[in-house]
Design an enzyme around this catalytic site. Structure first.
Site, PDB file in Angstrom:
ATOM      1  N   ARG A   1       0.831  -1.206   0.000  1.00 63.49           N
ATOM      2  CA  ARG A   1       0.000   0.000   0.000  1.00 63.49           C
ATOM      3  C   ARG A   1       0.867   1.258   0.000  1.00 63.49           C
ATOM      4  NH1 ARG A   1      -2.097   1.039   4.248  1.00 63.49           N
ATOM      5  NH2 ARG A   1      -1.226  -0.605   5.540  1.00 63.49           N
TER       6      ARG A   1
ATOM      7  N   LYS B   1      -8.622  -2.236   0.815  1.00 61.55           N
ATOM      8  CA  LYS B   1      -8.513  -1.355   1.964  1.00 61.55           C
ATOM      9  C   LYS B   1      -9.282  -0.043   1.717  1.00 61.55           C
ATOM     10  CE  LYS B   1      -6.406  -3.323   5.468  1.00 61.55           C
ATOM     11  NZ  LYS B   1      -6.085  -4.715   5.266  1.00 61.55           N
TER      12      LYS B   1
ATOM     13  N   HIS C   1     -10.313  -3.792  12.488  1.00 63.93           N
ATOM     14  CA  HIS C   1      -9.244  -4.437  11.724  1.00 63.93           C
ATOM     15  C   HIS C   1      -8.846  -5.691  12.493  1.00 63.93           C
ATOM     16  CE1 HIS C   1      -5.017  -4.197   9.751  1.00 63.93           C
ATOM     17  NE2 HIS C   1      -5.882  -4.773   8.941  1.00 63.93           N
TER      18      HIS C   1
ATOM     19  N   SER D   1      -0.607  -5.002  10.368  1.00 65.98           N
ATOM     20  CA  SER D   1      -0.096  -5.902   9.340  1.00 65.98           C
ATOM     21  C   SER D   1       1.034  -6.775   9.876  1.00 65.98           C
ATOM     22  CB  SER D   1       0.398  -5.067   8.163  1.00 65.98           C
ATOM     23  OG  SER D   1       0.732  -5.919   7.109  1.00 65.98           O
TER      24      SER D   1
ATOM     25  N   LYS E   1      -3.123 -11.972  12.201  1.00 64.86           N
ATOM     26  CA  LYS E   1      -4.580 -12.099  12.092  1.00 64.86           C
ATOM     27  C   LYS E   1      -4.960 -13.269  11.177  1.00 64.86           C
ATOM     28  CE  LYS E   1      -5.268  -7.952  10.465  1.00 64.86           C
ATOM     29  NZ  LYS E   1      -3.860  -7.527  10.505  1.00 64.86           N
ATOM     30  N   THR E   2      -4.401 -13.265   9.962  1.00 65.32           N
ATOM     31  CA  THR E   2      -4.790 -14.276   8.981  1.00 65.32           C
ATOM     32  C   THR E   2      -4.267 -15.651   9.392  1.00 65.32           C
ATOM     33  OG1 THR E   2      -4.847 -12.624   7.225  1.00 65.32           O
ATOM     34  CG2 THR E   2      -4.649 -14.922   6.545  1.00 65.32           C
TER      35      THR E   2
ATOM     36  N   ASP F   1      -9.687 -10.468   8.265  1.00 67.23           N
ATOM     37  CA  ASP F   1      -9.100  -9.121   8.276  1.00 67.23           C
ATOM     38  C   ASP F   1     -10.020  -7.957   8.664  1.00 67.23           C
ATOM     39  OD1 ASP F   1      -6.612  -7.642   7.726  1.00 67.23           O
ATOM     40  OD2 ASP F   1      -7.717  -6.727   6.086  1.00 67.23           O
TER      41      ASP F   1
ATOM     42  N   ARG G   1       1.518 -12.168  -1.796  1.00 66.98           N
ATOM     43  CA  ARG G   1       0.191 -12.372  -1.215  1.00 66.98           C
ATOM     44  C   ARG G   1      -0.635 -13.363  -2.012  1.00 66.98           C
ATOM     45  NH1 ARG G   1      -1.899  -9.451   3.546  1.00 66.98           N
ATOM     46  NH2 ARG G   1      -0.250  -7.960   3.989  1.00 66.98           N
TER      47      ARG G   1
END
Ligand code: ATP
Ligand code: MN
Length: 518
Positions: free
Chosen positions: A54, A197, A216, A235, A239-240, A254, A319
């Protein structure tokens, strides 16, 4: 499915494929992008070009009299005028009009049928269309037939740069959000995560306005009891990875909302980091990256098309995006009851924070506002080694309102539903980055499991002398020494210094917010 006219936006291209089926998107991507191939696993391999993460410094929000008092203006939400927005919008549309063929993805954000938002993505790259088809909630043919007008439109002209001479532009990249017309314009970045996002950022405006907390975080549910937990984190904090847990039902990896009726996922897909992905340590994610998934910026074997997940020659931030139904234990529809446990993940590069601490409601607010972690290489352009960062609500870059808006909603929901709050360090142990090592995934998984089965609620704790929270000192399948960080360092005095230093950073950061959070 079929074609659609986009004339209402000044788009004159006739060949517009609406909700193009996946096999056709594959075929178009292979034709349009010489570098795209099909991986041995069946995923589409695509490349995002120069930007592989990003571009938060290039995000802009239109300053408008109706919303000017609602937006937290500053380095995260940098204002542009309505005029500049329209210059960029026109530039984006002019570019789209040079393309022979466009894609229109009409889908939903939010699994709550009452509040879901209709999202329309208009783009020229088949890979971008496949990405958003994967990441949004896919409408049924009936839902598509009665779709009507979208609530939010994304014009993705990422292949074409912004004009640096346009007022307020600091690079050739610009990601612009207009809250009034509910439009997003993307110029000068082909990183697909900007679209996802962008939707989340809009949700971070719309949800709190309706009294709903956007978060988030990832979310899972217990197979038997239906009890849910959410894992907040910036990030790279896990989380994932940690939500891909075969013992639990996956609600999402996410972005979620917490309303008066419980939690729901905003998305219809997951977006996992692929660096060092292995079938042994993360089998659910590895297996989900098959036909229908998109693999970005990975290196593959020319002969076999097998992917080398350890190759970071394009970026550390490789990714994979896959539809949530690729995960065997997905909870569909992706909704759940009010969370029993709220977990804050932090990736502490100083190796100071304990693997798990129990937080009081006051400590929970402090850590939510602080949003501490260490940035890990790659997700943002220009970050190549870990550095301490504070990002309010564990999602600073995506906030629209002042952090206190989200903090107050969270405080109210925690009070109302009596959730336990935990701080979990998935970062360094035994020393800082460079000396110590990353917490073993098996250790963190054992901790999360113990939170879920309730055993940590009554486990022994010891007060942290520097931070004041209760550090859990016993947990099944985790050595006691690991749970008390000082014991993992060779030099206890060095640990004490590092802890004081980190506490100082927390305090300096929090000073910015004191007084604004009730
Ligand atoms: P983003 O918001 O960018 O999607 P994320 O919070 O989902 O980030 P993950 O994709 O889960 O982050 O990334 C965590 C990475 O750290 C994974 O590559 C995972 O394998 C690795 N990892 C190493 N040790 C741990 C640990 N103890 N806990 C969690 N993840 C770990
Ligand atoms: Mn993630």
């Amino acid at each position: 499915m079929g074609s659609i006219s986009l004339e209402q936006y000044g788009i004159t291209v006739v060949d517009v494929d609406r909700n193009c089926p996946v096999p056709k998107l594959y075929a178009d991507a292979l034709r349009a992008d010489a570098r795209s191939v099909i991986a041995a696993s069946g995923s589409l391999i695509a490349y995002s070009g120069e930007k592989t993460g990003r571009s938060p410094l290039d995000k802009r929000v239109v300053e408008h009299e109706d919303s000017i008092d609602e937006v937290w203006w500053g380095s995260i939400n940098i204002p542009i005028s309505d005029d500049v927005f329209h210059i960029n919008r026109e530039r984006a549309i002019d570019y789209l009009n040079t393309r022979p063929r466009l894609y229109c993805v009409d889908a939903f954000a939010g699994w709550d049928p009452k509040t879901r938002i209709r999202i329309r993505v208009i783009c020229a790259r088949p890979y971008h269309a496949l990405f958003m088809h994967t990441m949004l909630i896919r409408p049924t043919p009936e839902e598509l037939a009665e779709y009507g007008e979208p609530d939010v439109v994304i014009f993705n002209s990422g292949q074409f740069p912004a004009n640096r001479r346009t007022s307020g532009m600091t690079s050739k990249t610009s990601v612009d959000l207009d809250l009034e017309s509910r439009e997003i314009v993307i110029l000068g970045t082909e990183y697909a995560g900007e679209m996802k996002k962008g939707v989340f950022t809009y949700m971070n405006y719309a949800a709190p306005k309706a009294g709903i907390l956007s978060m988030h975080c990832s979310a899972t549910a217990d197979r038997e009891t239906g009890k849910t937990s959410v894992l907040f984190g910036l990030s790279g904090t896990g989380k994932t990875t940690l939500s891909a847990d075969p013992r639990r039902l996956l609600i999402g990896d996410d972005e979620h909302c917490w309303s008066d009726s419980g939690i729901y996922n905003i998305e219809g897909g997951c977006y996992a980091k692929a660096m060092f992905l292995s079938p042994d340590s993360e089998p659910e994610i590895f297996d989900a990256l098959r036909y229908g998934a998109v693999l970005e910026n990975v290196i593959y074997d020319e002969e076999t098309h097998g992917v080398d997940f350890s190759d970071a020659s394009i970026t550390q931030n490789t990714r994979g995006a896959y539809p949530i139904e690729h995960v065997a234990n997905a909870q569909i529809p992706c909704v759940g009851e009010h969370p029993a446990d709220v977990i804050f993940l932090t990736c502490d590069a100083f190796g100071v924070l304990p693997p798990v601490a129990r937080l009081t409601p006051e400590e929970a607010m402090y850590h939510f506002i602080s949003g501490y972690t260490a940035k890990i290489a790659g997700t943002e352009v220009g970050v190549t080694e870990p550095e301490a960062t504070f990002s309010p609500c564990f999602g600073g870059p995506f906030l629209v309102w002042h952090p206190s808006k989200y903090a107050e909603l969270l405080a109210q929901k925690l009070r109302q539903h009596g959730a336990n709050v935990w701080l979990v360090n998935t970062g360094w142990t035994g020393g800082a980055y460079g000396t110590g090592s990353r917490m073993k995934l098996s250790v963190t998984r054992a901790i999360i499991n113990a939170i879920h089965n309730g055993s940590l609620s009554t486990a022994a704790t010891r007060t942290d002398p520097v931070f004041g929270f209760e550090v859990v000192t016993e947990c099944a399948d985790v050595a006691d020494d690991v749970l008390w960080p000082e014991n993992t360092w060779q030099d206890a005095a060095a640990y004490g210094q590092a802890a004081e230093k980190l506490k100082g950073l927390f305090e300096a950061n929090f000073a910015k917010f004191s007084g604004s959070v009730s």
